[in-house]
Scaffold this motif. Structure first.
Motif, PDB file in Angstrom:
ATOM      1  N   VAL A   5     -27.065  -1.908   0.735  1.00  0.00           N
ATOM      2  CA  VAL A   5     -26.382  -2.690   1.284  1.00  0.00           C
ATOM      3  C   VAL A   5     -26.770  -3.944   1.126  1.00  0.00           C
ATOM      4  O   VAL A   5     -27.744  -4.510   0.801  1.00  0.00           O
ATOM      5  CB  VAL A   5     -27.074  -2.445   2.749  1.00  0.00           C
ATOM      6  CG1 VAL A   5     -26.780  -3.742   3.635  1.00  0.00           C
ATOM      7  CG2 VAL A   5     -25.915  -1.065   2.815  1.00  0.00           C
ATOM      8  N   ARG A  50     -16.126  -3.502   4.192  1.00  0.00           N
ATOM      9  CA  ARG A  50     -17.606  -2.666   3.572  1.00  0.00           C
ATOM     10  C   ARG A  50     -17.641  -4.068   3.377  1.00  0.00           C
ATOM     11  O   ARG A  50     -19.498  -4.607   3.139  1.00  0.00           O
ATOM     12  CB  ARG A  50     -17.160  -1.245   3.468  1.00  0.00           C
ATOM     13  CG  ARG A  50     -18.026  -0.458   4.471  1.00  0.00           C
ATOM     14  CD  ARG A  50     -18.109   1.179   3.954  1.00  0.00           C
ATOM     15  NE  ARG A  50     -18.074   1.926   4.713  1.00  0.00           N
ATOM     16  CZ  ARG A  50     -16.929   2.223   5.833  1.00  0.00           C
ATOM     17  NH1 ARG A  50     -15.628   1.757   4.931  1.00  0.00           N
ATOM     18  NH2 ARG A  50     -16.958   3.736   6.191  1.00  0.00           N
ATOM     19  N   LEU A  98     -21.960  -5.560   2.476  1.00  0.00           N
ATOM     20  CA  LEU A  98     -21.849  -5.180   3.925  1.00  0.00           C
ATOM     21  C   LEU A  98     -22.619  -4.225   5.041  1.00  0.00           C
ATOM     22  O   LEU A  98     -23.514  -4.352   5.872  1.00  0.00           O
ATOM     23  CB  LEU A  98     -21.431  -6.757   4.795  1.00  0.00           C
ATOM     24  CG  LEU A  98     -20.508  -7.893   5.194  1.00  0.00           C
ATOM     25  CD1 LEU A  98     -19.197  -8.594   5.651  1.00  0.00           C
ATOM     26  CD2 LEU A  98     -21.110  -8.434   3.890  1.00  0.00           C
ATOM     27  N   ARG A  99     -21.992  -3.592   4.889  1.00  0.00           N
ATOM     28  CA  ARG A  99     -22.001  -2.014   5.926  1.00  0.00           C
ATOM     29  C   ARG A  99     -22.167  -0.792   4.631  1.00  0.00           C
ATOM     30  O   ARG A  99     -21.649  -0.537   3.848  1.00  0.00           O
ATOM     31  CB  ARG A  99     -20.739  -1.773   6.567  1.00  0.00           C
ATOM     32  CG  ARG A  99     -21.148  -2.831   7.617  1.00  0.00           C
ATOM     33  CD  ARG A  99     -19.968  -2.782   8.908  1.00  0.00           C
ATOM     34  NE  ARG A  99     -20.402  -1.794   9.579  1.00  0.00           N
ATOM     35  CZ  ARG A  99     -19.701  -0.882  10.145  1.00  0.00           C
ATOM     36  NH1 ARG A  99     -17.932  -1.522  10.746  1.00  0.00           N
ATOM     37  NH2 ARG A  99     -18.941  -0.057  11.028  1.00  0.00           N
ATOM     38  N   ARG A 100     -23.183  -0.229   5.572  1.00  0.00           N
ATOM     39  CA  ARG A 100     -23.176   1.469   4.333  1.00  0.00           C
ATOM     40  C   ARG A 100     -22.170   2.259   4.051  1.00  0.00           C
ATOM     41  O   ARG A 100     -21.269   2.233   5.580  1.00  0.00           O
ATOM     42  CB  ARG A 100     -24.123   1.921   5.157  1.00  0.00           C
ATOM     43  CG  ARG A 100     -24.310   3.639   4.164  1.00  0.00           C
ATOM     44  CD  ARG A 100     -25.884   4.345   5.078  1.00  0.00           C
ATOM     45  NE  ARG A 100     -25.270   4.215   6.419  1.00  0.00           N
ATOM     46  CZ  ARG A 100     -24.192   4.956   6.880  1.00  0.00           C
ATOM     47  NH1 ARG A 100     -23.550   5.828   6.228  1.00  0.00           N
ATOM     48  NH2 ARG A 100     -23.396   4.816   8.176  1.00  0.00           N
ATOM     49  N   CYS A 138     -23.166   5.745  16.855  1.00  0.00           N
ATOM     50  CA  CYS A 138     -22.871   4.405  16.721  1.00  0.00           C
ATOM     51  C   CYS A 138     -22.810   3.201  16.691  1.00  0.00           C
ATOM     52  O   CYS A 138     -22.261   2.347  17.004  1.00  0.00           O
ATOM     53  CB  CYS A 138     -21.320   4.308  15.979  1.00  0.00           C
ATOM     54  SG  CYS A 138     -20.860   5.591  14.659  1.00  0.00           S
ATOM     55  N   VAL A 173     -28.609  -3.071  15.117  1.00  0.00           N
ATOM     56  CA  VAL A 173     -27.778  -2.076  14.140  1.00  0.00           C
ATOM     57  C   VAL A 173     -28.066  -1.231  14.400  1.00  0.00           C
ATOM     58  O   VAL A 173     -27.896  -0.095  14.938  1.00  0.00           O
ATOM     59  CB  VAL A 173     -29.242  -2.264  13.021  1.00  0.00           C
ATOM     60  CG1 VAL A 173     -29.077  -1.194  12.020  1.00  0.00           C
ATOM     61  CG2 VAL A 173     -29.770  -3.538  12.375  1.00  0.00           C
ATOM     62  N   ASP A 184     -27.568   3.664  11.598  1.00  0.00           N
ATOM     63  CA  ASP A 184     -27.501   3.341  10.011  1.00  0.00           C
ATOM     64  C   ASP A 184     -29.183   3.835   9.813  1.00  0.00           C
ATOM     65  O   ASP A 184     -30.251   3.770   8.806  1.00  0.00           O
ATOM     66  CB  ASP A 184     -27.124   1.921  10.011  1.00  0.00           C
ATOM     67  CG  ASP A 184     -25.815   2.023  10.252  1.00  0.00           C
ATOM     68  OD1 ASP A 184     -25.086   2.738   8.756  1.00  0.00           O
ATOM     69  OD2 ASP A 184     -25.341   0.693   9.764  1.00  0.00           O
ATOM     70  N   ASP A 212     -20.141   8.495   7.515  1.00  0.00           N
ATOM     71  CA  ASP A 212     -19.009   7.678   7.820  1.00  0.00           C
ATOM     72  C   ASP A 212     -19.669   7.490   9.478  1.00  0.00           C
ATOM     73  O   ASP A 212     -20.054   8.220  10.098  1.00  0.00           O
ATOM     74  CB  ASP A 212     -17.775   7.398   7.338  1.00  0.00           C
ATOM     75  CG  ASP A 212     -16.941   6.535   7.652  1.00  0.00           C
ATOM     76  OD1 ASP A 212     -17.495   5.242   8.068  1.00  0.00           O
ATOM     77  OD2 ASP A 212     -16.390   6.488   7.425  1.00  0.00           O
ATOM     78  N   TYR A 213     -19.292   6.044   9.751  1.00  0.00           N
ATOM     79  CA  TYR A 213     -18.415   5.456  11.035  1.00  0.00           C
ATOM     80  C   TYR A 213     -17.807   6.589  11.883  1.00  0.00           C
ATOM     81  O   TYR A 213     -16.699   5.679  11.674  1.00  0.00           O
ATOM     82  CB  TYR A 213     -19.416   4.049  11.778  1.00  0.00           C
ATOM     83  CG  TYR A 213     -20.295   3.235  10.732  1.00  0.00           C
ATOM     84  CD1 TYR A 213     -21.325   3.288  11.385  1.00  0.00           C
ATOM     85  CD2 TYR A 213     -19.953   3.033   9.586  1.00  0.00           C
ATOM     86  CE1 TYR A 213     -22.189   2.645  10.624  1.00  0.00           C
ATOM     87  CE2 TYR A 213     -20.876   2.213   9.318  1.00  0.00           C
ATOM     88  CZ  TYR A 213     -22.142   2.125   9.402  1.00  0.00           C
ATOM     89  OH  TYR A 213     -22.685   1.268   8.857  1.00  0.00           O
TER      90      TYR A 213
END
Length: 436
Positions: free
Chosen positions: A69, A97, A124-126, A244, A250, A254, A307-308
């Motif tokens: 990330v 992402r 940018l994002r996991r 989420c 954050v 995560d 995932d979110y």
């Protein structure tokens, strides 16, 4: 009646002559314009037909399999075309992402068999980032028409959680419980795994005396134990709607992943087996149990697959599926969140069956927002209403935590910045007390 002067008549006649000539020439100009349009359409048709050649186009996209990330990486585009004189341009499609650095496309640099293009992206994002499409276009021989083709791509880049801070915290925590080479200290009298025999010393417990070997050797000998290794640790991460929500910018999931990776690093260093389990409305990620420090990379990559989600968490399905996968006593660490006893009722029923065989630990983050609202000075009636509602939600949360502890589960409610260290300290405490 007034007549115009002679000069005026001559001027009018002189101005009428060009108009007459223009009127005579209009049909010719119209035919010339029509001919020009026909020629232009003909050139466009020839340019479009000659510039197609899509069957002779071959393009590929190359990206690294994984990146951390915030890390930057290069996407390499290669294209081969039958006509090397044509200039190709390409553009890459990506998800949210990834963020392009300097654009997502451009002209391809000529090569011996086509063209190539390097594009820079930042993660940018996991999660699993997708580079799903590639647009390639080129001009015809006359340069009047663009020909474009869209090629589907299946390039995936695993955006891994940033574990640099987790490694630093792990090194600090291991200094208390480990030797410089990273192996677990063997402490006499702690643990269940037999280590060696030594002479009995005053102050040792009588249960440590090995009477048979003492009789054989003619002196009192005591058994020395060490903390048992090869325990099974399961990291179950809830990625549902509540997890989420952001905490200090954050998402909770995560922060849970970062804490899970920290504990996984410690457990693998200590010789235990670690597995990862992700779920929301249904189980999403399930890795097998692995052992050894070299397996941490695999756990890190599987963590990127969590995932979110905007779905409600189904604890009954998730925990029942997890219990069916476990064939031995395990430490099940569940990272989750809940709001009230009604939403947690089904979870409580399933946890009661899970604690009959396994050691269950719930990891939750303190709701800083609710606590700040509950402690807000009552300056207005709206502040009083918000404080009353927030206090009620906090009390209901404590009711659920109390019921979990009555069922035999352990609960840690820590600050989001202390979630990982708090988990590692409790895990090491479990090992010292032989609870695993």
């Amino acid at each position: 009646m007034i007549y115009p002067s002679g000069r005026a008549v001559w001027t009018a006649a002189a101005g009428a002559v060009p108009a007459f000539l223009v009127a005579l020439a209009l049909p010719s100009l119209w035919y010339l314009g029509l001919l020009w349009i026909c020629l232009l359409l003909a050139f466009l048709a020839v340019d479009a037909a000659a510039g197609r050649g899509r069957k002779s186009l071959a393009a590929s996209l190359h990206a690294p399999p994984q990146v951390g990330v915030g890390g930057q990486f290069t996407v390499h585009v290669d294209a081969c075309f039958a006509s090397r004189t044509r200039t190709l341009e390409a553009r890459v499609g990506h998800d949210e992402r990834l963020a392009p650095i300097g654009g997502t496309g451009g002209p391809l640099a000529p090569t011996s068999d086509g063209g190539s293009l390097d594009l820079r992206f930042q993660a940018l994002r996991r999660g699993i980032a997708s580079l799903d499409r590639l647009w390639v276009r080129w001009r015809g021989p006359f340069g009047l028409v663009w020909n474009q083709v869209v090629l589907p791509m299946e390039s995936k880049v695993a955006v891994l959680p940033d574990v640099r801070s987790a490694r630093d915290q792990a090194i600090t925590l291991l200094q208390r419980e480990a030797l410089p080479d990273g192996h677990a200290q063997r402490r006499a009298g702690q643990g269940r795994e037999f280590e060696a025999l030594k002479d009995y010393q005053p102050g040792m417990g009588r249960r440590m005396i090995d009477w048979k070997r003492s009789a054989r050797h003619g002196r009192l000998l005591a058994r020395e134990f060490r903390i048992e290794e090869n325990n099974n640790i399961v990291l179950a991460i809830d990625s549902g709607r509540l997890m989420c929500e952001p905490v200090d910018g954050v998402p909770k999931v995560d922060r849970a992943v970062a804490a899970a990776l920290l504990s996984a690093f410690i457990a693998l260093k200590g010789g235990d087996m670690v597995s990862l389990f992700g779920f929301d409305a249904r189980p999403r990620v399930a890795s097998g149990a692995v052992r050894g420090s070299a397996s941490f990379a695999m756990i890190q990559k599987r963590a990127a697959e969590i995932d979110y989600s905007n779905e409600e968490t189904n604890f009954t399905l998730a925990l029942t599926t997890l219990a069916a996968r476990l064939d031995r006593r395990s430490l099940v660490i569940i990272f989750t969140d809940f709001v009230d006893p009604i939403s947690a009722e089904l979870m409580l029923r399933t946890v009661g069956r899970l604690t009959e065989r396994h050691l269950v630990l719930f990891m939750m983050m303190r709701d800083v927002e609710l606590e700040s609202l509950a402690d807000m000075p009552p300056l207005s009636s709206e502040d009083v209403a918000r404080a009353v509602v927030a206090g009620g939600l906090l009390r209901e949360r404590q009711v659920v935590i109390g019921r979990l502890r009555l069922l035999g589960a352990h609960v840690i409610e820590a600050d989001h910045q202390r979630l990982g260290p708090a988990l590692v300290e409790r895990y090491l405490h479990f090992k010292r007390e032989d609870l695993l």
